[in-house]
Design a protein around this motif. Structure first.
Motif, PDB file in Angstrom:
ATOM      1  N   MET A  64      16.500 -11.353 -18.422  1.00  0.00           N
ATOM      2  CA  MET A  64      17.131 -12.523 -17.817  1.00  0.00           C
ATOM      3  C   MET A  64      18.527 -12.186 -17.300  1.00  0.00           C
ATOM      4  O   MET A  64      18.935 -12.639 -16.223  1.00  0.00           O
ATOM      5  CB  MET A  64      17.195 -13.661 -18.836  1.00  0.00           C
ATOM      6  CG  MET A  64      15.826 -14.232 -19.204  1.00  0.00           C
ATOM      7  SD  MET A  64      15.891 -15.327 -20.645  1.00  0.00           S
ATOM      8  CE  MET A  64      16.708 -16.764 -19.923  1.00  0.00           C
ATOM      9  N   LYS A  65      19.254 -11.352 -18.049  1.00  0.00           N
ATOM     10  CA  LYS A  65      20.584 -10.936 -17.591  1.00  0.00           C
ATOM     11  C   LYS A  65      20.482 -10.116 -16.309  1.00  0.00           C
ATOM     12  O   LYS A  65      21.308 -10.265 -15.400  1.00  0.00           O
ATOM     13  CB  LYS A  65      21.283 -10.129 -18.678  1.00  0.00           C
ATOM     14  CG  LYS A  65      21.718 -10.961 -19.875  1.00  0.00           C
ATOM     15  CD  LYS A  65      22.352 -10.095 -20.955  1.00  0.00           C
ATOM     16  CE  LYS A  65      22.756 -10.946 -22.157  1.00  0.00           C
ATOM     17  NZ  LYS A  65      23.313 -10.112 -23.254  1.00  0.00           N
ATOM     18  N   GLN A  66      19.465  -9.248 -16.217  1.00  0.00           N
ATOM     19  CA  GLN A  66      19.283  -8.461 -15.002  1.00  0.00           C
ATOM     20  C   GLN A  66      18.944  -9.358 -13.813  1.00  0.00           C
ATOM     21  O   GLN A  66      19.433  -9.135 -12.697  1.00  0.00           O
ATOM     22  CB  GLN A  66      18.172  -7.419 -15.198  1.00  0.00           C
ATOM     23  CG  GLN A  66      18.541  -6.276 -16.131  1.00  0.00           C
ATOM     24  CD  GLN A  66      19.651  -5.414 -15.570  1.00  0.00           C
ATOM     25  OE1 GLN A  66      20.829  -5.766 -15.643  1.00  0.00           O
ATOM     26  NE2 GLN A  66      19.303  -4.284 -15.015  1.00  0.00           N
ATOM     27  N   LYS A  68      21.729 -22.859 -19.868  1.00  0.00           N
ATOM     28  CA  LYS A  68      21.883 -22.108 -21.111  1.00  0.00           C
ATOM     29  C   LYS A  68      23.071 -21.151 -21.014  1.00  0.00           C
ATOM     30  O   LYS A  68      23.380 -20.634 -19.943  1.00  0.00           O
ATOM     31  CB  LYS A  68      20.611 -21.310 -21.414  1.00  0.00           C
ATOM     32  CG  LYS A  68      19.413 -22.161 -21.780  1.00  0.00           C
ATOM     33  CD  LYS A  68      18.212 -21.270 -22.114  1.00  0.00           C
ATOM     34  CE  LYS A  68      17.003 -22.113 -22.495  1.00  0.00           C
ATOM     35  NZ  LYS A  68      15.815 -21.267 -22.796  1.00  0.00           N
ATOM     36  N   GLU A  69      23.713 -20.901 -22.143  1.00  0.00           N
ATOM     37  CA  GLU A  69      24.813 -19.944 -22.172  1.00  0.00           C
ATOM     38  C   GLU A  69      24.262 -18.538 -21.927  1.00  0.00           C
ATOM     39  O   GLU A  69      23.209 -18.164 -22.440  1.00  0.00           O
ATOM     40  CB  GLU A  69      25.527 -19.989 -23.521  1.00  0.00           C
ATOM     41  CG  GLU A  69      26.250 -21.313 -23.771  1.00  0.00           C
ATOM     42  CD  GLU A  69      26.953 -21.339 -25.118  1.00  0.00           C
ATOM     43  OE1 GLU A  69      26.683 -20.430 -25.949  1.00  0.00           O
ATOM     44  OE2 GLU A  69      27.770 -22.254 -25.341  1.00  0.00           O
ATOM     45  N   LEU A  70      25.002 -17.750 -21.134  1.00  0.00           N
ATOM     46  CA  LEU A  70      24.532 -16.419 -20.770  1.00  0.00           C
ATOM     47  C   LEU A  70      24.389 -15.509 -21.985  1.00  0.00           C
ATOM     48  O   LEU A  70      23.606 -14.556 -21.965  1.00  0.00           O
ATOM     49  CB  LEU A  70      25.487 -15.800 -19.750  1.00  0.00           C
ATOM     50  CG  LEU A  70      25.441 -16.452 -18.365  1.00  0.00           C
ATOM     51  CD1 LEU A  70      26.631 -16.024 -17.531  1.00  0.00           C
ATOM     52  CD2 LEU A  70      24.137 -16.099 -17.660  1.00  0.00           C
ATOM     53  N   GLY A  71      25.125 -15.787 -23.036  1.00  0.00           N
ATOM     54  CA  GLY A  71      25.021 -14.987 -24.246  1.00  0.00           C
ATOM     55  C   GLY A  71      23.683 -15.110 -24.934  1.00  0.00           C
ATOM     56  O   GLY A  71      23.345 -14.273 -25.785  1.00  0.00           O
ATOM     57  N   THR A  72      22.897 -16.128 -24.585  1.00  0.00           N
ATOM     58  CA  THR A  72      21.578 -16.322 -25.189  1.00  0.00           C
ATOM     59  C   THR A  72      20.467 -15.667 -24.367  1.00  0.00           C
ATOM     60  O   THR A  72      19.314 -15.682 -24.790  1.00  0.00           O
ATOM     61  CB  THR A  72      21.261 -17.823 -25.343  1.00  0.00           C
ATOM     62  OG1 THR A  72      21.102 -18.418 -24.025  1.00  0.00           O
ATOM     63  CG2 THR A  72      22.371 -18.541 -26.099  1.00  0.00           C
ATOM     64  N   PRO A 106      29.796 -14.935 -22.282  1.00  0.00           N
ATOM     65  CA  PRO A 106      28.657 -15.375 -23.105  1.00  0.00           C
ATOM     66  C   PRO A 106      28.585 -16.878 -23.337  1.00  0.00           C
ATOM     67  O   PRO A 106      27.510 -17.413 -23.594  1.00  0.00           O
ATOM     68  CB  PRO A 106      28.879 -14.624 -24.430  1.00  0.00           C
ATOM     69  CG  PRO A 106      30.338 -14.300 -24.462  1.00  0.00           C
ATOM     70  CD  PRO A 106      30.734 -14.077 -23.036  1.00  0.00           C
ATOM     71  N   LYS A 107      29.703 -17.588 -23.229  1.00  0.00           N
ATOM     72  CA  LYS A 107      29.711 -19.026 -23.506  1.00  0.00           C
ATOM     73  C   LYS A 107      29.593 -19.882 -22.245  1.00  0.00           C
ATOM     74  O   LYS A 107      29.661 -21.103 -22.305  1.00  0.00           O
ATOM     75  CB  LYS A 107      31.002 -19.408 -24.248  1.00  0.00           C
ATOM     76  CG  LYS A 107      31.152 -18.744 -25.617  1.00  0.00           C
ATOM     77  CD  LYS A 107      30.049 -19.171 -26.571  1.00  0.00           C
ATOM     78  CE  LYS A 107      30.241 -18.586 -27.956  1.00  0.00           C
ATOM     79  NZ  LYS A 107      29.155 -18.998 -28.878  1.00  0.00           N
TER      80      LYS A 107
END
Length: 312
Positions: free
Chosen positions: A139-141, A130-134, A88-89
């Motif tokens: 967007m994650k897919q 951007k951090e993936l946790g955001t 996430p970071k």
């Protein structure tokens, strides 16, 4: 280019037989693997992705032995599982460059060029730092597809990719998968009928570890034309129809129940013919195999479902 699966079987240590003599011919392009939750779809995907061993059978990607040449397969495989973890970071750009390094892209400049191209492809370039946790679910897919495309894979497996996406993200994801499928074998494992209808040139229906139907969606639907009938009724009338007809599905429209049934002849009783769709084929095929009515039909009729389930 094609993937050939022959007589694949898998039984887990708890005795559950997840795959039962599965055979499929999957050509280049988008292939839909359609089935209910627990049908064995994920078990098949994990086996093809070399994450678990099959008990018997074989699979070939052209002349590459998928089950025995695992290292070679992994070099040409892109895999997006149903659930996958992210740091996430860490930014999208940084993690993609790390994955590219792990996949053998040694040159730093080449990695940077590849990652930037992929970020543009999945429309994440403006969000690359951007951090993936955001990231949102969609967007994650899209990030998941980007990592699956590293290395120009010949086989891409995506497992339930649109579950939980809003309509806009789902449409964007559809367009991306369609573009990818033009030159690659892409297996789309899903329980969402519309995904297969909109995306796939060929498909199979799987339930309780067995392939029940396979072919081109248009051909499969054509075989059911003239055999689907519908009637709109009050809920109280539904129970009376369950014993006399082969029920396909039911839905609510304007507070009333719309019932679809299968019949080779006119069932009378106020039913009217309706053009068959892939959803009708899917539900009818599953119902015939499990010898049960759809859960939503039983629920609408005030009955309890008694359908066995299979852990994928």
């Amino acid at each position: 280019m094609a993937l050939s699966i022959r007589n694949l079987s898998k039984t887990y240590s708890n005795g559950v037989q997840a795959l039962k003599d599965v055979s499929l011919e999957i050509p280049k392009g988008m292939f839909g693997l359609l089935g209910p939750n627990g049908a064995g779809k994920s078990s098949l995907m994990r086996t093809l992705a070399t994450l678990q061993e099959a008990d018997s059978g074989e699979a070939w990607l052209d002349d590459l032995d998928v089950l025995r040449e695992k290292d070679k397969l992994r070099q040409v495989l892109g895999y997006l599982p149903q659930e996958f973890g992210l740091y996430p970071k860490v930014s999208a750009q940084m993690l993609l460059e790390h994955i590219a390094s792990l996949k053998g892209v040694a040159s730093r400049g080449e990695r940077r060029e590849l990652v930037e191209a992929l970020l543009h492809k999945v429309n994440l370039y403006p969000h690359r730092k951007k951090e993936l946790g955001t990231y949102s679910g969609g967007m994650k897919q899209r990030f998941g597809i980007a990592q699956a495309l590293i290395g120009n894979p010949r086989l891409i497996i995506v497992d339930e990719p649109t579950a939980g996406l809003d309509p806009t993200e789902r449409n964007r994801f559809h367009n991306l998968l369609s573009e990818i499928g033009e030159n690659t074998v892409v297996i789309l494992s899903t329980h969402i009928v519309d995904d297969v209808t909109h995306l796939c040139n060929s498909m199979a229906i799987i339930s309780q570890g067995q392939v029940l139907e396979q072919g081109r969606p248009a051909d499969i639907i054509e075989g059911m034309q003239g055999r689907v009938w519908k009637k709109t009724m009050d809920k109280a009338e539904l129970v009376d129809h369950l014993a006399r007809h082969q029920v396909i599905s039911s839905s609510l429209y304007g507070g009333r129940t719309v019932l679809h049934i299968y019949s080779a002849t006119d069932p009378q009783e106020g039913f009217e013919p309706v053009e068959a769709g892939l959803e009708d084929v899917y539900f009818h095929t599953i119902n015939q195999h499990t010898h049960s009515l759809p859960a939503e039909v039983l629920e609408a009729a005030g009955k309890e479902a008694d359908t066995p389930t299979l852990k994928a």
